[in-house]
Design a protein around this motif. Structure first.
Motif, short mmCIF file in Angstrom:
data_model
loop_
_atom_site.label_atom_id
_atom_site.label_comp_id
_atom_site.label_asym_id
_atom_site.label_seq_id
_atom_site.Cartn_x
_atom_site.Cartn_y
_atom_site.Cartn_z
N GLU A 140 -89.65 -22.63 16.49
CA GLU A 140 -88.79 -21.90 15.57
C GLU A 140 -87.87 -20.95 16.32
N THR A 141 -88.41 -20.22 17.29
CA THR A 141 -87.59 -19.32 18.09
C THR A 141 -86.56 -20.08 18.90
N SER A 142 -86.98 -21.21 19.47
CA SER A 142 -86.06 -22.05 20.24
C SER A 142 -84.90 -22.50 19.38
N ARG A 143 -85.20 -22.92 18.15
CA ARG A 143 -84.14 -23.38 17.25
C ARG A 143 -83.19 -22.23 16.90
N ASP A 144 -83.73 -21.04 16.69
CA ASP A 144 -82.89 -19.89 16.37
C ASP A 144 -81.94 -19.55 17.51
N ASP A 147 -79.22 -22.18 17.74
CA ASP A 147 -78.27 -21.96 16.66
C ASP A 147 -77.31 -20.84 17.02
N THR A 148 -77.83 -19.77 17.61
CA THR A 148 -76.99 -18.63 17.98
C THR A 148 -75.98 -19.02 19.05
N ILE A 149 -76.42 -19.75 20.06
CA ILE A 149 -75.51 -20.21 21.12
C ILE A 149 -74.41 -21.08 20.52
N ALA A 150 -74.78 -22.02 19.66
CA ALA A 150 -73.80 -22.91 19.05
C ALA A 150 -72.80 -22.13 18.21
N THR A 151 -73.28 -21.15 17.44
CA THR A 151 -72.40 -20.35 16.60
C THR A 151 -71.40 -19.57 17.44
N ILE A 152 -71.88 -18.96 18.52
CA ILE A 152 -70.99 -18.20 19.41
C ILE A 152 -69.89 -19.10 19.96
N MET A 153 -70.25 -20.29 20.38
CA MET A 153 -69.28 -21.18 21.00
C MET A 153 -68.30 -21.75 19.98
N LEU A 173 -73.93 -30.72 16.75
CA LEU A 173 -73.80 -29.57 15.86
C LEU A 173 -74.43 -29.82 14.50
N GLU A 174 -74.62 -31.09 14.14
CA GLU A 174 -75.26 -31.39 12.86
C GLU A 174 -76.67 -30.81 12.78
N GLU A 175 -77.26 -30.56 13.94
CA GLU A 175 -78.63 -30.06 13.99
C GLU A 175 -78.70 -28.55 14.05
N THR A 176 -77.54 -27.87 13.99
CA THR A 176 -77.51 -26.42 14.13
C THR A 176 -77.12 -25.74 12.82
N GLN A 177 -77.40 -24.45 12.76
CA GLN A 177 -77.16 -23.69 11.54
C GLN A 177 -75.67 -23.58 11.23
N VAL A 178 -74.83 -23.47 12.25
CA VAL A 178 -73.40 -23.30 12.01
C VAL A 178 -72.83 -24.51 11.27
N TYR A 179 -73.42 -25.70 11.50
CA TYR A 179 -72.97 -26.90 10.78
C TYR A 179 -73.61 -26.97 9.40
N ARG A 180 -74.90 -26.64 9.33
CA ARG A 180 -75.62 -26.76 8.07
C ARG A 180 -75.18 -25.72 7.04
N GLU A 181 -74.50 -24.67 7.49
CA GLU A 181 -74.16 -23.59 6.57
C GLU A 181 -73.42 -24.09 5.34
N ALA A 182 -72.44 -24.96 5.57
CA ALA A 182 -71.66 -25.45 4.45
C ALA A 182 -72.51 -26.25 3.47
#
Length: 265
Positions: A140-144, A147-153, A173-182
């Motif tokens: 869970e921490t790894s995923r968080d 996600d943060t690195i992907a969002t920053i970039m 990016l499909e696997e990250t929060q920045v993509y899933r947000e929508a």
């Protein structure tokens, strides 16, 4: 001498970290400031003290943290607040003084990543992704952190498409929060619920409006402010088209891409 009435302004606090419910303790006010603001401390202490005053029975003490990219962004005239700024209750963080990103703990390294130049950021982002694999045991921490690195970039390279950012980082990016947000903020759910029997027209319209609001917000993050005409056009799109647009916009790099997509759909 006079008796003066001060009209209470409306404050929008950047971030407030609250102790658990039923456990009176420390409240933290956080301000992230990447642009010069010569009234920052007036606003920060005004809103912090007002909030603390309104909730004094809930909290025992307060702390304030202000995060700057560098000292040059800090408010010039700090004399009225010198005692507070020198106290143990106010902490100023300058990201460019936190040290080498490769020698910093992961949490600190993530903050340093936000201020790196574009030519350096991809290399260090990939390095941090490799560190996650070896240093973080919790999935869970790894995923968080990923996600943060992907969002920053994504926000650092707004002119790149989703596929270009994926190639840069070596992840989907499909696997990250920045993509899933929508997806996860209600568009898919709204569409599925809209198909249920007995759905009232008013609720369908409400779901469409919520989806349109979300898409407009994502587009402003990606491309900047929208014209009134474009705002109205998006507001009138059907829910199914808004869902498709929420996914497609991650590949947009300019307003021309948005216009072309709307024309083709």
């Amino acid at each position: 001498f006079d008796s003066v009435a001060v009209k209470e302004p409306k404050f929008e606090i950047d971030g407030v970290f609250l102790p658990p419910d039923g456990n009176p303790g420390m409240i933290y006010f956080c301000e992230v400031q990447f642009q010069k603001d010569e009234r920052l401390y007036e606003r920060l202490f005004g809103e912090a003290f007002l909030y603390f005053y309104r909730n004094r029975d809930r909290y025992s003490n307060w702390q304030a943290v202000v995060i700057y990219p560098s000292r040059s962004i800090e408010q010039s005239d700090i004399q009225p607040y010198q005692a507070l700024l020198n106290s143990h209750q106010v902490h100023r963080v300058y990201l460019n003084e936190l040290g080498d990103i490769r020698e910093s703990p992961l949490g600190i390294a993530l903050m340093v990543l936000t201020i790196l130049k574009e030519e350096q950021a991809p290399v260090e982002a990939r390095y941090l992704l490799e560190r996650v694999k070896t240093e973080v045991a919790s999935a869970e921490t790894s995923r968080d952190i990923i996600d943060t690195i992907a969002t920053i970039m994504v926000y650092k390279f707004t002119k790149l498409s989703r596929r270009e950012v994926e190639a840069m980082l070596g992840l989907r990016l499909e696997e990250t929060q920045v993509y899933r947000e929508a997806k996860e903020e209600g568009i898919l759910q709204g569409r599925q619920e809209g198909r249920q029997e007995g759905r009232q027209e008013g609720r369908q319209e409400g779901q469409q409006q919520e989806a349109a609001n979300l898409v407009r917000r994502l587009l402003r993050r990606r491309l900047g402010n929208l014209s009134d005409a474009m705002t109205n056009r998006i507001s009138n799109l059907p829910l199914s088209v808004l869902e498709d647009l929420s996914e497609a916009l991650l590949d947009f790099t300019s307003m021309d891409d948005l216009s072309a997509w709307l024309e083709s759909h």
